[in-house]
Design a protein around this motif. Structure first.
Motif, mmCIF file in Angstrom:
data_model
loop_
_atom_site.group_PDB
_atom_site.id
_atom_site.type_symbol
_atom_site.label_atom_id
_atom_site.label_comp_id
_atom_site.label_asym_id
_atom_site.label_seq_id
_atom_site.Cartn_x
_atom_site.Cartn_y
_atom_site.Cartn_z
ATOM 1 N N LEU A 1 34.820 101.079 38.487
ATOM 2 C CA LEU A 1 34.406 101.633 37.204
ATOM 3 C C LEU A 1 32.891 101.807 37.165
ATOM 4 C CD1 LEU A 1 35.131 102.548 34.341
ATOM 5 C CD2 LEU A 1 35.183 100.138 33.665
ATOM 6 N N MET A 2 32.175 100.790 37.602
ATOM 7 C CA MET A 2 30.714 100.888 37.580
ATOM 8 C C MET A 2 30.194 101.909 38.588
ATOM 9 S SD MET A 2 29.303 97.127 36.433
ATOM 10 C CE MET A 2 29.435 96.348 37.985
ATOM 11 N N LEU A 3 30.881 102.049 39.729
ATOM 12 C CA LEU A 3 30.494 103.092 40.687
ATOM 13 C C LEU A 3 30.653 104.479 40.062
ATOM 14 C CD1 LEU A 3 32.068 101.724 43.993
ATOM 15 C CD2 LEU A 3 29.651 102.179 43.606
ATOM 16 N N LEU A 4 31.778 104.689 39.377
ATOM 17 C CA LEU A 4 31.994 105.974 38.703
ATOM 18 C C LEU A 4 30.950 106.218 37.621
ATOM 19 C CD1 LEU A 4 35.874 106.192 38.286
ATOM 20 C CD2 LEU A 4 34.410 107.817 39.480
ATOM 21 N N GLN B 1 27.617 107.288 38.905
ATOM 22 C CA GLN B 1 27.608 108.688 39.347
ATOM 23 C C GLN B 1 27.740 109.660 38.178
ATOM 24 O OE1 GLN B 1 30.928 108.770 42.027
ATOM 25 N NE2 GLN B 1 29.916 107.471 43.529
ATOM 26 N N ARG B 2 28.614 109.318 37.227
ATOM 27 C CA ARG B 2 28.924 110.223 36.112
ATOM 28 C C ARG B 2 29.010 109.446 34.799
ATOM 29 N NH1 ARG B 2 32.099 114.712 36.799
ATOM 30 N NH2 ARG B 2 31.516 115.040 34.643
ATOM 31 N N PRO B 3 27.883 109.097 34.188
ATOM 32 C CA PRO B 3 27.907 108.306 32.955
ATOM 33 C C PRO B 3 28.539 109.036 31.768
ATOM 34 C CG PRO B 3 25.669 109.002 33.477
ATOM 35 C CD PRO B 3 26.536 109.407 34.631
ATOM 36 N N ASP B 4 28.740 110.345 31.910
ATOM 37 C CA ASP B 4 29.293 111.133 30.814
ATOM 38 C C ASP B 4 30.818 111.252 30.847
ATOM 39 O OD1 ASP B 4 29.032 112.630 33.198
ATOM 40 O OD2 ASP B 4 29.179 114.510 32.083
ATOM 41 N N LEU B 5 31.479 110.628 31.832
ATOM 42 C CA LEU B 5 32.935 110.728 31.903
ATOM 43 C C LEU B 5 33.574 110.079 30.680
ATOM 44 C CD1 LEU B 5 33.716 109.938 35.653
ATOM 45 C CD2 LEU B 5 33.860 112.143 34.505
ATOM 46 N N SER B 6 34.614 110.712 30.179
ATOM 47 C CA SER B 6 35.351 110.143 29.048
ATOM 48 C C SER B 6 36.231 108.996 29.546
ATOM 49 C CB SER B 6 36.240 111.215 28.408
ATOM 50 O OG SER B 6 37.293 111.572 29.292
ATOM 51 N N GLN B 7 36.664 108.169 28.612
ATOM 52 C CA GLN B 7 37.572 107.086 28.980
ATOM 53 C C GLN B 7 38.869 107.648 29.560
ATOM 54 O OE1 GLN B 7 38.196 104.058 26.038
ATOM 55 N NE2 GLN B 7 35.998 103.772 25.680
ATOM 56 N N ARG B 8 39.313 108.759 29.032
ATOM 57 C CA ARG B 8 40.536 109.386 29.535
ATOM 58 C C ARG B 8 40.347 109.815 30.995
ATOM 59 N NH1 ARG B 8 44.464 110.321 26.589
ATOM 60 N NH2 ARG B 8 43.307 110.448 24.658
ATOM 61 N N LEU C 1 38.091 108.549 33.098
ATOM 62 C CA LEU C 1 37.958 107.311 33.881
ATOM 63 C C LEU C 1 39.342 106.733 34.178
ATOM 64 C CD1 LEU C 1 34.937 105.711 31.997
ATOM 65 C CD2 LEU C 1 34.934 106.491 34.382
ATOM 66 N N SER C 2 40.219 106.757 33.177
ATOM 67 C CA SER C 2 41.586 106.265 33.327
ATOM 68 C C SER C 2 42.307 107.035 34.429
ATOM 69 C CB SER C 2 42.324 106.409 31.998
ATOM 70 O OG SER C 2 43.691 106.198 32.151
ATOM 71 N N ARG C 3 42.180 108.349 34.402
ATOM 72 C CA ARG C 3 42.836 109.203 35.390
ATOM 73 C C ARG C 3 42.303 108.919 36.792
ATOM 74 N NH1 ARG C 3 42.271 113.412 38.311
ATOM 75 N NH2 ARG C 3 40.191 113.991 37.653
ATOM 76 N N ARG C 4 40.996 108.833 36.926
ATOM 77 C CA ARG C 4 40.393 108.633 38.251
ATOM 78 C C ARG C 4 40.671 107.247 38.825
ATOM 79 N NH1 ARG C 4 34.782 111.884 38.886
ATOM 80 N NH2 ARG C 4 35.449 113.801 37.863
ATOM 81 N N LEU C 5 40.764 106.247 37.959
ATOM 82 C CA LEU C 5 41.000 104.879 38.425
ATOM 83 C C LEU C 5 42.494 104.568 38.561
ATOM 84 C CD1 LEU C 5 38.332 103.007 36.286
ATOM 85 C CD2 LEU C 5 38.273 103.385 38.761
ATOM 86 N N GLY C 6 43.334 105.385 37.937
ATOM 87 C CA GLY C 6 44.768 105.146 37.997
ATOM 88 C C GLY C 6 45.203 103.949 37.164
ATOM 89 N N ILE C 7 44.489 103.720 36.053
ATOM 90 C CA ILE C 7 44.844 102.631 35.141
ATOM 91 C C ILE C 7 44.970 103.203 33.737
ATOM 92 C CG2 ILE C 7 43.789 100.824 36.557
ATOM 93 C CD1 ILE C 7 41.386 100.826 34.671
ATOM 94 N N SER C 8 45.554 102.425 32.831
ATOM 95 C CA SER C 8 45.782 102.925 31.481
ATOM 96 C C SER C 8 44.466 103.109 30.719
ATOM 97 C CB SER C 8 46.683 101.962 30.706
ATOM 98 O OG SER C 8 45.967 100.780 30.383
ATOM 99 N N VAL D 1 40.997 100.746 30.528
ATOM 100 C CA VAL D 1 39.636 101.259 30.693
ATOM 101 C C VAL D 1 38.780 100.813 29.514
ATOM 102 C CG1 VAL D 1 38.200 103.348 30.690
ATOM 103 C CG2 VAL D 1 40.214 103.231 32.145
ATOM 104 N N ASN D 2 39.317 100.978 28.300
ATOM 105 C CA ASN D 2 38.575 100.579 27.104
ATOM 106 C C ASN D 2 38.256 99.094 27.150
ATOM 107 O OD1 ASN D 2 38.599 99.471 24.145
ATOM 108 N ND2 ASN D 2 37.949 101.618 24.065
ATOM 109 N N TYR D 3 39.254 98.279 27.493
ATOM 110 C CA TYR D 3 39.065 96.828 27.589
ATOM 111 C C TYR D 3 37.973 96.482 28.614
ATOM 112 C CZ TYR D 3 40.019 91.950 28.695
ATOM 113 O OH TYR D 3 39.885 90.612 28.928
ATOM 114 N N CYS D 4 38.033 97.104 29.790
ATOM 115 C CA CYS D 4 37.052 96.824 30.849
ATOM 116 C C CYS D 4 35.648 97.261 30.431
ATOM 117 C CB CYS D 4 37.462 97.517 32.148
ATOM 118 S SG CYS D 4 38.925 96.794 32.931
ATOM 119 N N LEU D 5 35.546 98.425 29.799
ATOM 120 C CA LEU D 5 34.235 98.889 29.337
ATOM 121 C C LEU D 5 33.641 97.939 28.296
ATOM 122 C CD1 LEU D 5 34.798 102.733 29.063
ATOM 123 C CD2 LEU D 5 33.200 101.558 30.599
#
Length: 125
Positions: A23-26, A29-36, A38-45, A49-53
């Motif tokens: 998540l932090m690597l993403l 690289q791209r601080p403007d990515l939406s949670q949705r 981020l969810s898609r790229r990480l393969g998690i719900s 993502v919201n909880y981890c952020l």
């Protein structure tokens, strides 16, 4: 060949740390990515993502800021803090070390299985 025993708490910590690291690597690289996204790229719900952020923000590793230029009022930019950059670097090093150790174990298991298969093939002739 006996399976290598792993502590459940260690395994879940490793999984969580892996997600935080990715998540932090993403975000770096791209601080403007939406949670949705981020969810898609990480393969998690999305909820995870919201909880981890939120957890990373609480630790002071990620700063959430409103993206004022966005037409979407709930759009955020996720910036790594200096402490977050240092933590990401340390987590990346641990992650790499763990994955290299896994790779070495897998190579040893594969070599053992290939030797066993070779013996079985010779015995079948």
């Amino acid at each position: 060949m006996e399976p290598i025993a792993h502590s459940p708490s260690k395994a879940s910590l490793s999984e969580r740390e892996s997600i935080d690291c990715e998540l932090m690597l993403l975000l770096e690289q791209r601080p403007d990515l939406s949670q949705r996204e981020l969810s898609r790229r990480l393969g998690i719900s999305l909820g995870r993502v919201n909880y981890c952020l939120q957890a990373l923000a609480q630790k002071g590793w990620v700063k959430l800021e409103n993206f004022r230029q966005s037409p979407h009022k709930q759009r955020y930019v996720y910036a790594l803090t200096p402490d977050g950059i240092a933590r990401k670097s340390a987590m990346t090093a641990r992650f790499l070390k763990r994955k290299l150790a896994e790779f070495e174990r897998l190579k040893a298991q594969i070599a053992l299985l290939e030797r066993e298969q070779g013996k079985q093939d010779e015995g079948a002739r």
